[in-house]
Scaffold this motif. Structure first.
Motif, mmCIF file in Angstrom:
data_model
loop_
_atom_site.group_PDB
_atom_site.id
_atom_site.type_symbol
_atom_site.label_atom_id
_atom_site.label_comp_id
_atom_site.label_asym_id
_atom_site.label_seq_id
_atom_site.Cartn_x
_atom_site.Cartn_y
_atom_site.Cartn_z
ATOM 1 N N ARG A 103 0.831 -1.205 0.000
ATOM 2 C CA ARG A 103 0.000 0.000 0.000
ATOM 3 C C ARG A 103 0.863 1.251 0.000
ATOM 4 O O ARG A 103 0.479 2.292 -0.494
ATOM 5 C CB ARG A 103 -0.851 0.042 1.273
ATOM 6 N N ARG A 218 -22.467 -4.999 21.205
ATOM 7 C CA ARG A 218 -22.848 -3.602 21.510
ATOM 8 C C ARG A 218 -21.965 -2.886 22.533
ATOM 9 O O ARG A 218 -21.573 -1.747 22.329
ATOM 10 C CB ARG A 218 -24.310 -3.508 21.962
ATOM 11 N N ARG A 241 -12.114 -7.425 14.801
ATOM 12 C CA ARG A 241 -11.232 -6.263 14.996
ATOM 13 C C ARG A 241 -11.851 -5.088 15.766
ATOM 14 O O ARG A 241 -11.188 -4.494 16.619
ATOM 15 C CB ARG A 241 -10.723 -5.795 13.629
ATOM 16 N N PRO A 242 -13.123 -4.718 15.474
ATOM 17 C CA PRO A 242 -13.649 -3.548 16.194
ATOM 18 C C PRO A 242 -13.631 -3.726 17.713
ATOM 19 O O PRO A 242 -13.455 -2.757 18.453
ATOM 20 C CB PRO A 242 -15.100 -3.432 15.692
ATOM 21 N N GLY A 256 -8.143 -12.588 12.219
ATOM 22 C CA GLY A 256 -8.357 -11.988 10.901
ATOM 23 C C GLY A 256 -7.065 -11.605 10.227
ATOM 24 O O GLY A 256 -5.980 -11.941 10.710
ATOM 25 N N SER A 258 -5.449 -8.902 9.980
ATOM 26 C CA SER A 258 -4.460 -8.159 10.763
ATOM 27 C C SER A 258 -4.392 -8.694 12.196
ATOM 28 O O SER A 258 -3.868 -8.042 13.081
ATOM 29 C CB SER A 258 -4.755 -6.659 10.727
ATOM 30 N N ALA A 275 -16.933 -10.173 7.550
ATOM 31 C CA ALA A 275 -16.145 -9.406 6.561
ATOM 32 C C ALA A 275 -14.976 -10.268 6.121
ATOM 33 O O ALA A 275 -14.458 -11.068 6.903
ATOM 34 C CB ALA A 275 -15.632 -8.109 7.194
ATOM 35 N N ASP A 294 -29.001 -11.263 11.553
ATOM 36 C CA ASP A 294 -29.263 -10.948 10.142
ATOM 37 C C ASP A 294 -29.080 -12.209 9.289
ATOM 38 O O ASP A 294 -27.964 -12.692 9.121
ATOM 39 C CB ASP A 294 -28.263 -9.857 9.707
ATOM 40 N N PHE A 312 -28.385 -12.079 22.497
ATOM 41 C CA PHE A 312 -28.659 -11.894 23.930
ATOM 42 C C PHE A 312 -29.658 -12.933 24.449
ATOM 43 O O PHE A 312 -29.758 -13.169 25.645
ATOM 44 C CB PHE A 312 -29.137 -10.467 24.200
#
Ligand SMILES: Cc1cc2nc3c(=O)[nH]c(=O)nc-3n(C[C@H](O)[C@H](O)[C@H](O)COP(=O)(O)OP(=O)(O)OC[C@H]3O[C@@H](n4cnc5c(N)ncnc54)[C@H](O)[C@@H]3O)c2cc1C
Length: 327
Positions: A103, A218, A241-242, A256, A258, A275, A294, A312
């Motif tokens: 990159r 959440r 990751r998040p 993942g 990274s 993802a 979903d 939950f």
């Protein structure tokens, strides 16, 4: 030369795991176009040993691009070296692994030829004699087809895991040395020692069962719900990751592209969308269970068992059921 050229990546004599994936991608593209394929190893003295690894692949030529000023990565030196190799060999297509280093310098190489880098491709196909590079948009919700037509060379980078290293075809390749001219005064940055992460306390790669939590949880305090399921199953806790970026779990638990690449007997993905950057780290698991509200979440495409529902409700019920079975 024409054909396809794969630029591999290594650091201090260690291959990037994506190098062979890029060779596999380049071989596939060359096969589909009915053309030849070569690969290049760029660096200092270590390139000789690494080129010998590539010489056992089905390639027309393995180029060793060696210079003392390439021993430590800098964008200026790598751009100069790769540009010169391309001018000498005139490939029609140049493929790179989509790494942080690529990159940094590959777009610069592409602009030297008045081209762009078609970055982070998840697939390549040939349509009407011309390659179509597939890139994901909007977090993988859309796939865009990018046609490479007009002036050559065309430049593209391939995403981690999009091609399989073991599909790189074996054969015998000639090795040829290419000595780039690099002017030390043109290198504007002084490389420092590579950044080293702290030693990992958790080795997810050794775990038989992994329960992994995603943004569907959440908030940080809710992670305890998933932790209880991991405990009941005797599993390691991991995350997308998040979750690690938010500091809710340590980075060493991230799975993942990274994070870590794992292949447990069972991987339970809780509130994880699937993802591609997450999938490449876990799709080697023997059995994948996904819990997501979903029904169209991409994680279900790789899951062996899917539970469409609110985590939950599902996770506490599952924890109780596991506890009952395991006594
Ligand atoms: C260069 C780069 C490297 C990256 N590396 C990594 C990496 O190593 N690992 C990684 O994981 N990601 C990585 N990413 C990020 C990746 O693209 C995704 O953004 C990330 O994986 C999404 O995490 P997620 O699935 O937890 O969150 P989201 O995509 O937000 O998904 C949350 C999911 O939870 C579900 N959900 C919500 N509420 C509930 C509920 N109550 N019950 C059940 N389900 C629910 C939703 O339906 C959704 O599918 C990287 C991105 C880039 C650009």
């Amino acid at each position: 030369m024409s054909g396809v050229l794969a630029i591999t990546e290594q650091r201090a004599g260690e291959w990037s795991r994506m190098s062979l994936e890029t060779v596999a991608a380049a071989q596939q593209l060359a096969r589909d176009l009915g053309t030849n394929v070569s690969a290049a190893v760029v660096g200092g003295a270590e390139v000789e040993k690494l080129a010998a690894d590539l010489a056992s692949k089905k390639l027309e030529r393995v180029w060793t691009v060696r210079h003392d000023l390439l021993a430590d990565y800098t964008a200026d030196a790598f751009t100069a070296a790769v540009e010169q190799l391309i001018r000498k060999t005139s490939p029609d297509y140049v493929l790179f692994p989509h790494t942080y280093q690529v990159r940094d310098f590959a777009p610069k190489v592409a602009t030297r030829f008045n081209q762009v880098l078609i970055s982070d491709c998840v697939g390549i196909r040939v349509d009407g004699g011309a390659p179509v590079f597939v890139r994901q948009l909007f977090q993988g919700k859309l796939n865009a087809d990018v046609r490479a037509e007009g002036n050559t060379p065309h430049f593209a980078s391939v995403q981690a895991g999009a091609f399989r290293a073991e599909q790189a075809e074996a054969g015998a390749a000639q090795t040829e040395a290419f000595a780039p001219q690099i002017d030390a005064s043109a290198i504007r940055v002084k490389p420092d020692k590579p950044f080293r992460e702290a030693a990992r306390a958790v080795d997810l790669t050794a775990a038989d069962i992994i329960v992994s939590v995603g943004r569907g949880i959440r908030e940080k305090d809710n992670i305890a719900i998933v932790e209880k399921l991991a405990e009941a199953l005797g599993a390691e806790l991991a995350a997308s990751r998040p979750i690690c970026d938010n500091g809710w779990l340590p980075m060493e638990r991230q799975v993942g592209s990274s994070g870590q690449t794992v292949s447990p007997k069972a991987y339970v993905a809780v509130g994880i969308s699937g993802a591609i950057q997450h999938l490449v780290g876990m799709k080697g698991a023997k059995t994948i269970v996904a819990i997501n509200k979903d029904p169209d979440a991409p994680i279900f495409e790789v899951a062996d068992y899917g539970i469409v529902g609110d985590l939950f409700e599902v996770v506490p019920a599952l924890t109780e059921a596991v506890k009952k079975i395991r006594g």
